[in-house]
Every structure is written in C-alpha cells, then in structure tokens.
Design an enzyme around this catalytic site. Structure first.
Site, mmCIF file in Angstrom:
data_model
loop_
_atom_site.group_PDB
_atom_site.id
_atom_site.type_symbol
_atom_site.label_atom_id
_atom_site.label_comp_id
_atom_site.label_asym_id
_atom_site.label_seq_id
_atom_site.Cartn_x
_atom_site.Cartn_y
_atom_site.Cartn_z
ATOM 1 N N GLY A 103 49.388 37.826 55.831
ATOM 2 C CA GLY A 103 48.003 37.452 55.597
ATOM 3 C C GLY A 103 47.633 36.042 56.028
ATOM 4 C CB SER A 110 39.286 32.986 45.583
ATOM 5 O OG SER A 110 38.497 34.078 46.040
ATOM 6 C CE1 TYR A 118 44.478 36.448 43.716
ATOM 7 C CE2 TYR A 118 42.113 36.604 43.283
ATOM 8 C CZ TYR A 118 43.165 36.279 44.124
ATOM 9 O OH TYR A 118 42.885 35.779 45.377
HETATM 10 P P1 NDP Z 1 48.943 38.394 51.127
HETATM 11 O O1 NDP Z 1 49.387 39.331 50.071
HETATM 12 O O2 NDP Z 1 48.864 38.854 52.526
HETATM 13 O O3 NDP Z 1 49.825 37.076 51.087
HETATM 14 C C1 NDP Z 1 50.340 36.587 49.904
HETATM 15 C C2 NDP Z 1 51.654 35.918 50.183
HETATM 16 O O4 NDP Z 1 52.170 35.431 48.937
HETATM 17 C C3 NDP Z 1 52.718 36.864 50.750
HETATM 18 O O5 NDP Z 1 53.391 36.184 51.767
HETATM 19 C C4 NDP Z 1 53.620 37.114 49.568
HETATM 20 O O6 NDP Z 1 54.956 37.372 49.921
HETATM 21 C C5 NDP Z 1 53.535 35.761 48.887
HETATM 22 N N1 NDP Z 1 54.032 35.827 47.509
HETATM 23 C C6 NDP Z 1 53.664 36.650 46.521
HETATM 24 N N2 NDP Z 1 54.396 36.419 45.443
HETATM 25 C C7 NDP Z 1 55.257 35.427 45.738
HETATM 26 C C8 NDP Z 1 56.290 34.769 45.043
HETATM 27 N N3 NDP Z 1 56.618 35.108 43.802
HETATM 28 N N4 NDP Z 1 56.962 33.797 45.664
HETATM 29 C C9 NDP Z 1 56.680 33.454 46.927
HETATM 30 N N5 NDP Z 1 55.727 34.063 47.651
HETATM 31 C C10 NDP Z 1 55.032 35.037 47.062
HETATM 32 O O7 NDP Z 1 47.495 37.863 50.617
HETATM 33 P P2 NDP Z 1 46.458 36.834 51.276
HETATM 34 O O8 NDP Z 1 46.952 36.328 52.555
HETATM 35 O O9 NDP Z 1 45.134 37.462 51.200
HETATM 36 O O10 NDP Z 1 46.464 35.683 50.185
HETATM 37 C C11 NDP Z 1 46.780 34.348 50.500
HETATM 38 C C12 NDP Z 1 45.937 33.420 49.656
HETATM 39 O O11 NDP Z 1 44.559 33.585 49.980
HETATM 40 C C13 NDP Z 1 46.045 33.657 48.156
HETATM 41 O O12 NDP Z 1 46.109 32.422 47.504
HETATM 42 C C14 NDP Z 1 44.739 34.357 47.808
HETATM 43 O O13 NDP Z 1 44.365 34.105 46.486
HETATM 44 C C15 NDP Z 1 43.804 33.676 48.785
HETATM 45 N N6 NDP Z 1 42.554 34.357 49.063
HETATM 46 C C16 NDP Z 1 42.555 35.576 49.684
HETATM 47 C C17 NDP Z 1 41.358 36.199 49.949
HETATM 48 C C18 NDP Z 1 41.297 37.515 50.603
HETATM 49 O O14 NDP Z 1 40.182 38.014 50.775
HETATM 50 N N7 NDP Z 1 42.408 38.134 51.000
HETATM 51 C C19 NDP Z 1 40.082 35.560 49.616
HETATM 52 C C20 NDP Z 1 40.222 34.288 48.956
HETATM 53 C C21 NDP Z 1 41.411 33.699 48.726
HETATM 54 P P3 NDP Z 1 55.460 38.825 50.429
HETATM 55 O O15 NDP Z 1 55.090 38.892 51.868
HETATM 56 O O16 NDP Z 1 56.918 38.754 50.188
HETATM 57 O O17 NDP Z 1 54.738 39.838 49.599
HETATM 58 MG MG1 PMR Z 2 33.751 41.321 46.048
HETATM 59 C C1 PMR Z 2 28.562 38.125 48.790
HETATM 60 C C2 PMR Z 2 29.158 39.067 48.121
HETATM 61 C C3 PMR Z 2 30.612 39.230 47.921
HETATM 62 C C4 PMR Z 2 31.685 38.530 48.457
HETATM 63 C C5 PMR Z 2 31.663 37.386 49.430
HETATM 64 C C6 PMR Z 2 32.868 39.103 47.897
HETATM 65 C C7 PMR Z 2 34.159 38.635 48.157
HETATM 66 N N1 PMR Z 2 32.514 40.133 47.077
HETATM 67 C C8 PMR Z 2 31.131 40.239 47.064
HETATM 68 C C9 PMR Z 2 30.363 41.136 46.347
HETATM 69 C C10 PMR Z 2 30.837 42.215 45.616
HETATM 70 N N2 PMR Z 2 32.162 42.508 45.435
HETATM 71 C C11 PMR Z 2 30.023 43.211 44.930
HETATM 72 C C12 PMR Z 2 28.517 43.216 44.916
HETATM 73 C C13 PMR Z 2 30.896 44.093 44.339
HETATM 74 C C14 PMR Z 2 30.556 45.304 43.486
HETATM 75 C C15 PMR Z 2 30.523 46.516 44.301
HETATM 76 C C16 PMR Z 2 32.241 43.655 44.664
HETATM 77 C C17 PMR Z 2 33.392 44.312 44.239
HETATM 78 C C18 PMR Z 2 34.675 43.795 44.453
HETATM 79 C C19 PMR Z 2 35.911 44.330 43.952
HETATM 80 C C20 PMR Z 2 36.107 45.564 43.147
HETATM 81 N N3 PMR Z 2 34.947 42.627 45.182
HETATM 82 C C21 PMR Z 2 36.264 42.433 45.107
HETATM 83 C C22 PMR Z 2 36.879 43.433 44.393
HETATM 84 C C23 PMR Z 2 38.277 43.155 44.344
HETATM 85 O O1 PMR Z 2 39.170 43.797 43.811
HETATM 86 C C24 PMR Z 2 38.525 41.844 45.071
HETATM 87 C C25 PMR Z 2 38.911 40.845 44.025
HETATM 88 O O2 PMR Z 2 38.179 40.465 43.161
HETATM 89 O O3 PMR Z 2 40.132 40.377 44.118
HETATM 90 C C26 PMR Z 2 40.448 39.410 43.113
HETATM 91 C C27 PMR Z 2 37.144 41.473 45.620
HETATM 92 C C28 PMR Z 2 36.712 40.437 46.428
HETATM 93 N N4 PMR Z 2 35.378 40.242 46.743
HETATM 94 C C29 PMR Z 2 35.295 39.161 47.578
HETATM 95 C C30 PMR Z 2 36.606 38.649 47.791
HETATM 96 C C31 PMR Z 2 36.950 37.450 48.651
HETATM 97 C C32 PMR Z 2 37.478 39.434 47.102
HETATM 98 C C33 PMR Z 2 38.985 39.214 47.134
HETATM 99 C C34 PMR Z 2 39.198 38.255 46.076
HETATM 100 C C35 PMR Z 2 40.005 37.048 46.197
HETATM 101 O O4 PMR Z 2 40.924 36.989 46.976
HETATM 102 O O5 PMR Z 2 39.736 36.127 45.441
#
Ligand code: NDP
Ligand code: PMR
Length: 400
Positions: A99, A228, A275
């Site tokens: 990721g 986030s 989370y």
């Molecule tokens: P991924 O699951 O792709 O990456 C997460 C990484 O964390 C993996 O490399 C995983 O390792 C590693 N990890 C999990 N547990 C441990 C542990 N115990 N020790 C060491 N490493 C560990 O997710 P993302 O790339 O999406 O997430 C990266 C960051 O981005 C997180 O902080 C997440 O909160 C943040 N983020 C993500 C968003 C999204 O939309 N995806 C939005 C906003 C923030 P392994 O490969 O072994 O599983």
């Molecule tokens: Mg969410 C502008 C609107 C927006 C954005 C930028 C995100 C980002 N989300 C939005 C809206 C909504 N989401 C709405 C309206 C809903 C209800 C249908 C919705 C639902 C939803 C779920 C069930 N969204 C989620 C989930 C997850 O399980 C994800 C989460 O919360 O992970 C912790 C998620 C997310 N929405 C995002 C982002 C970035 C996530 C991933 C969360 C994170 O990595 O912090």
C-alpha cells in the site's frame, strides 16, 4: 449492498436514505473553515460535495493552495537543498511491504536521493514487494519490525543502531484495521491490537528513535505519523459511524487489555472505532511531539491524510462485497479516491519536499494534487488530551 451496512449505522447527524437521498448536519467547522452549521440537504452525496468546491474557492483556501501549488515540486525533482547534500538521506518507513508505505518507498528510491529502511513484520513479503515495484538493491534495506510487540520495537531500534546508518526521516505508516471483528485481539503485551499497533507501537518507536533523529546532520530531519480523515469528525467521512472518540481515556488508562475495556474511551469493543481512535492518537501524538521537541531538536513533525487509497491491504479484513464496491464508491461518488502511486508521491513530498518543511502540520491535498495545511477536528487538536494521551501512553509502553 455492502456499503448499506454502513448506511444503516448512520446517526441522526448524517443520514443516507435507500433511494440515494442524502442529508447531513455537521456542527463543526470543515477542515478549511467552512461551517456546516446549517442543515444541508442534497439529492446525492456528490451534491453535498459541491460544498467542498465552494470552500476550495474561499479566499483562505485558495491562497494556501496557490502558495503550495507554486512552491511544491514533485518528490522526484531534486531541490537545490537536496543537491547540496553530500550523501543520500535515510528514511525508515514502517509497514513498507504494501500500500502507501511501499508506494512511498518506491517514490523515494526513484529519486536516487534516498535509502529506504523498510521496517516490516514480514521480511520475505517486504523483499518481494520491493522487487515487484522495481526498487534496486542499493536503494533499500529490509529490517524486521513487529509493531504489535514492544519487545520487537526495542530490538528494531537496537538493530538499526548496530547498522550504523544515520536516521534522517522516520515515517510511522503501518496500521491494522479490523472492522468485522466481533471480539478484540491483542498485541504481545496485551493491548487491543489496533491501538496497540497503530498508536502504542509507533509511540514507543518514535520516542526511542528521536535521539537518533537528533543526531542527523541532514538538512531537514522529519518525523511523520500517518493520520486520516476518518479520525476527524469535522469532515463528512469522519461522521460515518462509528465515530472516533477517546472520551476521558479511561479504557486506555486501565490498560486496554479487555479486562476493564479494550476501547480507549472505556466503551464496548468496536473494531472500526478502535482504528479511528488510533488515528486520532497518531494525530495528537504528532502535535505533542511538535510542542515538546520541535524547537529543541529542529525536527519537523507532521501528519497527513493522503486521500482515500481504496485498493490497499488495509481493507483485507472487510467483507468481499465492501472491497468490491469501496473503490468505485470513492472514485465516482465521493471523488476522494487516490491511487497507491499518487498517495505514495504525496507522502514522499512530506518526507523530502522543502516546501512541506513546516512542523506541527496535518497535510492534505485537493483534487489538483496541491498540498495544503488542513485543520484537525476539535478532539484531534485538543492539546490537553494530547498531553494526557502522552502521559498514559508513556506508562503503558514502559517509558514512565
Ligand atoms: P496496507 O494494509 O496496505 O499497509 C499497512 C502496512 O502495515 C502493511 O505493510 C502491513 O504489513 C503493516 N503492518 C500491519 N501490522 C503491522 C505490525 N504489527 N508490524 C509492522 N507492520 C505492520 O494499508 P495502507 O497502505 O492503506 O495503510 C498505510 C497507512 O495509511 C495507515 O497508517 C493507514 O491508517 C493510512 N491511511 C490509509 C488510507 C486508505 O484509504 N487506505 C486513508 C488514510 C490513511 P503486512 O504487509 O505484513 O500486512
Ligand atoms: Mg468513507 C467525502 C466523503 C468521504 C471520504 C473522503 C471518505 C474516505 N469516505 C467518505 C464518505 C463516506 N464513507 C460515506 C458517505 C459513507 C457511508 C456510505 C462512507 C462509508 C465508509 C465505510 C463503511 N467509508 C469508509 C468505510 C470504511 O470501512 C473505511 C474506514 O472507515 O476505514 C477506517 C472508509 C473510509 N472512507 C474514507 C476513507 C479514507 C476510508 C478509509 C479509512 C482510513 O484509512 O482512515
């Protein structure tokens, strides 16, 4: 529909009706200062998102954005500051095996200016991941780190020191998300796993490695903790239930071990909330580090929301239908989607871009991929809570 499971959970403040009608009432201020205090009604989520457009055009927003747009070269363009540097920078990235972490490692390695230490729990997976994105051997080192074990964190720090590499940037990126778990699981020391890994593991790591960062002679030393939008209740995404809320930290203070509670606020276990709470901790920790150490050390502390990277492994434990629908939902409805590659370039900017060198900032990007200083929610910017979180966390990880 998988996302309907989320719809059914929506509270009175945010409601989405089955026919796709959407209404919302957010009392707090948006990240860029636009107030949602009026009750908003719209036919579709996208209509509500036009609010986002309006606030983008607000004078305050556009001035910040324009400043950043002009001053923000991409991570792969060498800045004059970087050209002066004699040696490569060393960046430690936790969770670089997939990721965002992997995409950032790749973006940094491609500049030729960085050596990336991929701090990962699965050594083989990390090696394969680095190869799969074409990183050359001399640009990275894989080192073992399991953030779900404080012992492993300490061992990582020891091994890193033995390797005698300088530390110029630390990126706390790894995370776990367990939205479907009915029961909590725990780290080696018995903390609920999301907060234990995402916050406490990184808390100990950042505290221990601060000494190493201080010693760096690199022009810009940085510590970045990935935050986030979903931890920020001043946004629409942050109002999707369950909402982040640390309460008075009573669950954390009592050990987060499931005996009293496995949630920071002392409430019933909820994996999705755990989370989001952990992300609030990440953003509070960054600000507390800034307040305590920026002036003394010159280290830049930053956090960010890189955009919704809907395709990453973070959602591996969600139901398959969610994983299928989440990317198109984010791409076409919320328009919050970013590719792993784009998100990696954004985080690489926070690592190395001279124009993103301000400390204490929570960075975000608009749809033109211009960075701006975003505003955190009331809770995620509460200095009193940050101090209390710091003190309780210190005790839990054995630093106090
Ligand atoms: P991924 O699951 O792709 O990456 C997460 C990484 O964390 C993996 O490399 C995983 O390792 C590693 N990890 C999990 N547990 C441990 C542990 N115990 N020790 C060491 N490493 C560990 O997710 P993302 O790339 O999406 O997430 C990266 C960051 O981005 C997180 O902080 C997440 O909160 C943040 N983020 C993500 C968003 C999204 O939309 N995806 C939005 C906003 C923030 P392994 O490969 O072994 O599983
Ligand atoms: Mg969410 C502008 C609107 C927006 C954005 C930028 C995100 C980002 N989300 C939005 C809206 C909504 N989401 C709405 C309206 C809903 C209800 C249908 C919705 C639902 C939803 C779920 C069930 N969204 C989620 C989930 C997850 O399980 C994800 C989460 O919360 O992970 C912790 C998620 C997310 N929405 C995002 C982002 C970035 C996530 C991933 C969360 C994170 O990595 O912090």
């Amino acid at each position: 529909m998988a996302l309907q499971a989320a719809y059914s959970l929506l509270p009175s403040t945010v409601s989405i009706r089955k026919e796709g009608k959407f209404s919302a009432s957010l009392k707090e201020t948006t990240p860029t200062g636009f107030s949602f205090s009026n009750h908003l009604k719209a036919d579709k989520i996208s209509t509500l998102l036009t609010v986002k457009e309006q606030r983008r055009q607000s004078p305050r927003f556009s001035s910040v954005t324009r400043a950043q747009t002009v001053a923000t070269p991409r991570a792969n363009e060498a800045s004059p500051e970087q050209k002066k540097t004699q040696r490569k920078g060393t960046a430690v990235i936790t969770g670089a095996s997939s990721g965002l972490g992997l995409a950032t490692a790749k973006a940094l390695a491609e500049t030729g200016e960085w050596h990336v230490v991929m701090a990962c729990r699965n050594f083989l997976k990390a090696e394969k991941a680095a190869k799969s994105v074409g990183m050359s051997k001399e640009d990275y080192t894989v080192m073992h780190l399991d953030l779900a074990s404080l012992e492993s964190v300490k061992q990582f720090v020891e091994s890193f020191r033995r390797a005698e590499r300088p530390l110029d940037v630390l990126v706390c990126n790894a995370a776990v998300y367990q939205p479907t778990a009915k029961e909590p699981s725990f780290t080696a020391e018995g903390f609920e796993i999301s907060v234990g890994t995402n916050h406490l593991g990184h808390f100990l790591l950042s505290r221990l490695l601060l000494d190493d960062l201080k010693k760096s002679d690199y022009p810009s030393k940085r510590m970045i903790i990935v935050g986030s939008i979903t931890g920020n209740t001043n946004t629409l995404a942050g109002n999707v239930p369950p909402k982040a809320n640390l309460g008075d930290l009573r669950g954390l203070a009592s050990g987060l071990n499931g005996q009293n509670s496995s949630m920071i606020d002392g409430g019933e276990y909820d994996g999705a909330k755990a989370y989001k709470d952990s992300k609030v901790c990440n953003m509070l920790t960054m600000q507390e580090l800034h307040r305590r150490y920026h002036e003394e050390t010159g280290v830049t502390f930053a956090s960010l929301y890189p955009g919704c990277i809907a395709t990453t492994g973070l959602f591996r434990e969600h139901i398959p239908l969610f994983r299928l629908l989440f990317p198109p939902f984010q791409k076409y409805i919320t328009k919050g989607y970013v590719s792993e590659e784009e998100a990696g370039k954004r985080l690489a900017q926070v690592v190395s871009d001279p124009s993103l060198g301000k400390s204490g900032v929570y960075w975000s990007w608009n749809n033109n991929s211009s960075s701006f200083e975003n505003q955190l929610s009331k809770e995620a910017s509460d200095a009193e809570k940050a101090k209390k979180l710091w003190e309780v966390s210190e005790k839990l990880v054995g630093l106090a």
